[in-house]
Motif scaffolding. Structure first.
Motif, PDB file in Angstrom:
ATOM      1  N   ARG A 107       0.623  -1.570  -0.180  1.00 19.47           N
ATOM      2  CA  ARG A 107      -0.352   0.456  -0.019  1.00 19.47           C
ATOM      3  C   ARG A 107       0.915   1.372   0.187  1.00 19.47           C
ATOM      4  NH1 ARG A 107      -5.870  -0.367   1.683  1.00 19.47           N
ATOM      5  NH2 ARG A 107      -5.501   2.067   1.818  1.00 19.47           N
ATOM      6  N   HIS A 130       4.065   7.293   2.559  1.00 15.22           N
ATOM      7  CA  HIS A 130       2.821   7.741   2.528  1.00 15.22           C
ATOM      8  C   HIS A 130       2.153   6.968   1.634  1.00 15.22           C
ATOM      9  CE1 HIS A 130       3.006  12.224   3.463  1.00 15.22           C
ATOM     10  NE2 HIS A 130       3.613  12.286   2.954  1.00 15.22           N
ATOM     11  N   ALA A 132      -1.988   4.383   0.540  1.00  7.99           N
ATOM     12  CA  ALA A 132      -3.093   5.058  -0.249  1.00  7.99           C
ATOM     13  C   ALA A 132      -4.527   4.538   1.249  1.00  7.99           C
ATOM     14  CB  ALA A 132      -3.113   3.594  -0.453  1.00  7.99           C
ATOM     15  N   SER A 133      -4.324   5.308   2.043  1.00 12.41           N
ATOM     16  CA  SER A 133      -5.718   5.957   2.688  1.00 12.41           C
ATOM     17  C   SER A 133      -6.090   7.703   3.168  1.00 12.41           C
ATOM     18  CB  SER A 133      -4.596   5.254   4.315  1.00 12.41           C
ATOM     19  OG  SER A 133      -3.806   5.533   4.985  1.00 12.41           O
ATOM     20  N   GLU A 134      -6.391   7.481   3.911  1.00 14.91           N
ATOM     21  CA  GLU A 134      -6.979   8.860   4.480  1.00 14.91           C
ATOM     22  C   GLU A 134      -6.746   9.127   5.151  1.00 14.91           C
ATOM     23  OE1 GLU A 134      -9.169  10.240   2.915  1.00 14.91           O
ATOM     24  OE2 GLU A 134      -9.479   9.403   1.480  1.00 14.91           O
ATOM     25  N   GLN A 135      -4.757   8.423   5.848  1.00  6.64           N
ATOM     26  CA  GLN A 135      -5.086   8.903   7.361  1.00  6.64           C
ATOM     27  C   GLN A 135      -3.470   9.784   7.100  1.00  6.64           C
ATOM     28  OE1 GLN A 135      -3.742   4.953   9.174  1.00  6.64           O
ATOM     29  NE2 GLN A 135      -4.875   5.620  10.928  1.00  6.64           N
ATOM     30  N   SER A 136      -3.187  10.745   7.744  1.00 10.78           N
ATOM     31  CA  SER A 136      -1.594  10.986   7.769  1.00 10.78           C
ATOM     32  C   SER A 136      -0.196  10.308   7.369  1.00 10.78           C
ATOM     33  CB  SER A 136      -1.071  12.154   8.101  1.00 10.78           C
ATOM     34  OG  SER A 136      -0.731  11.791   9.589  1.00 10.78           O
TER      35      SER A 136
END
Length: 170
Positions: A107, A130, A132-136
């Motif tokens: 990811r 980084h 592939a999620s919404e989190q920082s």
């Protein structure tokens, strides 16, 4: 302290385990030296002059300051680890309550690092991952030998993405 065997998944192998650079312990060490020196002086003064302050109060204050300023930061440093395996990267931290964050290598879509002047002198830096999620992004601060760790993570991510791409084309 590395990733526990019971937390590992099938076929997972640990590639590297690290914790933050020892530079984070410089201030706690200085606090320990100052508190011990000043405390020893005060204990000597209280004992000789017979002032109104009992010796046990100075000792109790020293113990509290050493615990808060040196022992707890050392234990935090000791228990905060970053583990890189062939399948994921794991951050674990905490003294009484263990918390963590896990990012599968498949990811991850960006791996970067930052080094300021102090970091360059001491050979450490911050790795920013980084996914592939919404989190920082996950910031691994003060990683020793940051270039080598960055290369290792990048190579594993490329291998994982290449393997995923070849599996999808079949």
């Amino acid at each position: 302290m590395t990733l526990s065997r019971k937390l590992m998944i099938d076929g997972e192998q640990i590639v590297a385990t690290t914790r933050t650079h020892v530079k984070v312990l410089i201030l706690p060490f200085l606090i320990l030296l100052v508190v011990a020196g000043v405390g020893g002086f005060l204990i000597n003064q209280v004992g000789d002059s017979g002032s109104g302050v009992p010796r046990w109060i100075v000792i109790a204050a020293m113990v509290v300051l050493i615990l808060l300023g040196s022992v707890i930061p050392f234990l935090k440093w000791l228990t905060w680890t970053y583990t890189l395996s062939n399948k994921r990267i794991v951050e674990q931290k905490g003294l009484l309550t263990r918390t963590g964050r896990i990012i599968p290598l498949s990811r991850i879509n960006d791996v970067a690092f930052e080094k300021n002047l102090n970091d360059r002198i001491l050979g450490c830096g911050t790795l920013i991952i980084h996914d592939a999620s919404e989190q920082s992004g996950l910031e691994l601060k003060d990683i020793p030998h940051i270039e080598a760790f960055h290369r290792t993570v990048t190579n594993l991510v490329f291998e994982k993405h290449d393997k995923t791409a070849s599996d999808e084309s079949v």
